[in-house]
Design a protein around this motif. Sequence first.
Motif, PDB file in Angstrom:
ATOM      1  N   PRO A 190      -9.354   0.910   4.666  1.00 54.13           N
ATOM      2  CA  PRO A 190      -9.622  -0.157   5.670  1.00 54.13           C
ATOM      3  C   PRO A 190      -8.808  -1.439   5.651  1.00 54.13           C
ATOM      4  O   PRO A 190      -8.932  -2.180   4.594  1.00 54.13           O
ATOM      5  CB  PRO A 190     -11.070  -0.348   5.864  1.00 54.13           C
ATOM      6  CG  PRO A 190     -11.672   0.682   4.880  1.00 54.13           C
ATOM      7  CD  PRO A 190     -10.403   1.289   3.938  1.00 54.13           C
ATOM      8  N   GLY A 191      -8.258  -1.570   6.763  1.00 52.94           N
ATOM      9  CA  GLY A 191      -7.452  -3.189   6.566  1.00 52.94           C
ATOM     10  C   GLY A 191      -6.076  -3.144   5.766  1.00 52.94           C
ATOM     11  O   GLY A 191      -5.302  -4.167   5.603  1.00 52.94           O
ATOM     12  N   LEU A 192      -5.739  -1.789   5.337  1.00 50.20           N
ATOM     13  CA  LEU A 192      -4.550  -1.968   4.380  1.00 50.20           C
ATOM     14  C   LEU A 192      -3.546  -0.888   5.160  1.00 50.20           C
ATOM     15  O   LEU A 192      -3.828   0.149   5.719  1.00 50.20           O
ATOM     16  CB  LEU A 192      -4.768  -1.206   2.696  1.00 50.20           C
ATOM     17  CG  LEU A 192      -5.500  -2.292   2.083  1.00 50.20           C
ATOM     18  CD1 LEU A 192      -5.922  -1.425   0.867  1.00 50.20           C
ATOM     19  CD2 LEU A 192      -4.852  -3.111   1.585  1.00 50.20           C
ATOM     20  N   PRO A 193      -2.342  -0.989   4.898  1.00 52.32           N
ATOM     21  CA  PRO A 193      -1.253  -0.118   5.422  1.00 52.32           C
ATOM     22  C   PRO A 193      -1.424   1.242   4.655  1.00 52.32           C
ATOM     23  O   PRO A 193      -1.508   0.994   3.203  1.00 52.32           O
ATOM     24  CB  PRO A 193      -0.092  -1.071   5.770  1.00 52.32           C
ATOM     25  CG  PRO A 193       0.024  -1.826   4.534  1.00 52.32           C
ATOM     26  CD  PRO A 193      -1.696  -2.429   4.505  1.00 52.32           C
ATOM     27  N   ASN A 194      -1.060   2.159   5.245  1.00 47.04           N
ATOM     28  CA  ASN A 194      -0.794   3.286   4.303  1.00 47.04           C
ATOM     29  C   ASN A 194       0.746   3.180   3.752  1.00 47.04           C
ATOM     30  O   ASN A 194       1.582   2.970   4.478  1.00 47.04           O
ATOM     31  CB  ASN A 194      -0.662   4.694   5.167  1.00 47.04           C
ATOM     32  CG  ASN A 194      -2.315   5.110   5.612  1.00 47.04           C
ATOM     33  OD1 ASN A 194      -3.141   4.516   5.094  1.00 47.04           O
ATOM     34  ND2 ASN A 194      -2.239   5.768   6.648  1.00 47.04           N
ATOM     35  N   ALA A 195       0.762   3.160   2.262  1.00 46.63           N
ATOM     36  CA  ALA A 195       2.051   2.970   1.620  1.00 46.63           C
ATOM     37  C   ALA A 195       2.022   3.593   0.524  1.00 46.63           C
ATOM     38  O   ALA A 195       1.134   3.868  -0.457  1.00 46.63           O
ATOM     39  CB  ALA A 195       2.214   1.563   1.596  1.00 46.63           C
TER      40      ALA A 195
ATOM     41  N   ASP B  66       0.095  -7.442  -2.482  1.00 44.89           N
ATOM     42  CA  ASP B  66      -0.309  -9.010  -2.411  1.00 44.89           C
ATOM     43  C   ASP B  66      -1.837  -8.592  -1.508  1.00 44.89           C
ATOM     44  O   ASP B  66      -2.712  -9.235  -1.969  1.00 44.89           O
ATOM     45  CB  ASP B  66       0.425 -10.045  -1.833  1.00 44.89           C
ATOM     46  CG  ASP B  66       1.453 -10.336  -2.699  1.00 44.89           C
ATOM     47  OD1 ASP B  66       1.356 -10.090  -3.710  1.00 44.89           O
ATOM     48  OD2 ASP B  66       2.290 -11.108  -2.173  1.00 44.89           O
ATOM     49  N   LEU B  67      -1.821  -7.734  -0.718  1.00 47.65           N
ATOM     50  CA  LEU B  67      -3.174  -7.429   0.338  1.00 47.65           C
ATOM     51  C   LEU B  67      -4.278  -6.913  -0.773  1.00 47.65           C
ATOM     52  O   LEU B  67      -5.310  -7.165  -0.503  1.00 47.65           O
ATOM     53  CB  LEU B  67      -2.699  -6.516   1.163  1.00 47.65           C
ATOM     54  CG  LEU B  67      -2.182  -7.072   2.780  1.00 47.65           C
ATOM     55  CD1 LEU B  67      -1.902  -6.135   3.350  1.00 47.65           C
ATOM     56  CD2 LEU B  67      -2.985  -7.915   3.277  1.00 47.65           C
ATOM     57  N   LEU B  68      -3.816  -6.248  -1.615  1.00 46.57           N
ATOM     58  CA  LEU B  68      -4.819  -5.786  -2.859  1.00 46.57           C
ATOM     59  C   LEU B  68      -5.755  -6.790  -3.241  1.00 46.57           C
ATOM     60  O   LEU B  68      -6.885  -6.552  -3.952  1.00 46.57           O
ATOM     61  CB  LEU B  68      -4.205  -4.916  -3.956  1.00 46.57           C
ATOM     62  CG  LEU B  68      -3.401  -3.626  -3.209  1.00 46.57           C
ATOM     63  CD1 LEU B  68      -2.585  -2.966  -4.440  1.00 46.57           C
ATOM     64  CD2 LEU B  68      -4.258  -2.798  -2.594  1.00 46.57           C
ATOM     65  N   PHE B  69      -5.092  -7.912  -3.500  1.00 43.54           N
ATOM     66  CA  PHE B  69      -5.969  -9.210  -4.195  1.00 43.54           C
ATOM     67  C   PHE B  69      -6.836  -9.954  -3.204  1.00 43.54           C
ATOM     68  O   PHE B  69      -7.379 -10.908  -3.462  1.00 43.54           O
ATOM     69  CB  PHE B  69      -5.045 -10.007  -4.842  1.00 43.54           C
ATOM     70  CG  PHE B  69      -4.295  -8.780  -5.966  1.00 43.54           C
ATOM     71  CD1 PHE B  69      -4.996  -8.641  -7.132  1.00 43.54           C
ATOM     72  CD2 PHE B  69      -3.015  -8.688  -5.671  1.00 43.54           C
ATOM     73  CE1 PHE B  69      -4.295  -7.847  -8.107  1.00 43.54           C
ATOM     74  CE2 PHE B  69      -2.338  -7.951  -6.853  1.00 43.54           C
ATOM     75  CZ  PHE B  69      -2.977  -7.323  -7.894  1.00 43.54           C
ATOM     76  N   GLN B  70      -6.404  -9.756  -1.725  1.00 45.72           N
ATOM     77  CA  GLN B  70      -7.248 -10.449  -0.925  1.00 45.72           C
ATOM     78  C   GLN B  70      -8.283  -9.851  -0.316  1.00 45.72           C
ATOM     79  O   GLN B  70      -9.098 -10.320   0.478  1.00 45.72           O
ATOM     80  CB  GLN B  70      -6.029 -10.898   0.346  1.00 45.72           C
ATOM     81  CG  GLN B  70      -4.882 -11.366  -0.245  1.00 45.72           C
ATOM     82  CD  GLN B  70      -3.823 -11.603   0.917  1.00 45.72           C
ATOM     83  OE1 GLN B  70      -4.025 -11.282   2.131  1.00 45.72           O
ATOM     84  NE2 GLN B  70      -2.646 -12.092   0.768  1.00 45.72           N
TER      85      GLN B  70
END
Length: 111
Positions: free
Chosen positions: A67-72, A106-110
């Motif tokens: 949730p809230g993360l792009p598939n990558a 960076d989203l992983l740490f937010q």
Amino acid sequence: MAQAHAARRELRLACRIEFSGSSTISGNTRDLSPVDVSLQSAALLTPGPRRPKPGDRGVLTLTIRGPGLPNALLKIPCRVAFINGNILNLQITTAGLDTRQQETFDLLFQR
């Protein structure tokens, strides 16, 4: 280094690491920071091709979903720092990521 420690996150992501000269190891991250990743893999406990050793270089692929993360899929150069049983600690270098990949990382740490 204190900054990296402050950003450390316990996070389970599917991952695999490819080393030249040995097989691919699949597992899940246990925690990660902007400079290192700890992963767990049952493959490290089973006999087989040459196990990685400290100093070995490879490419870590992180599967980002949620949730809230792009598939990558992020491919990050790495070096083995140490192995302890089924735990592998890798030093990573995100300098080669493009802007979009770096933003995803960076989203992983937010969260």
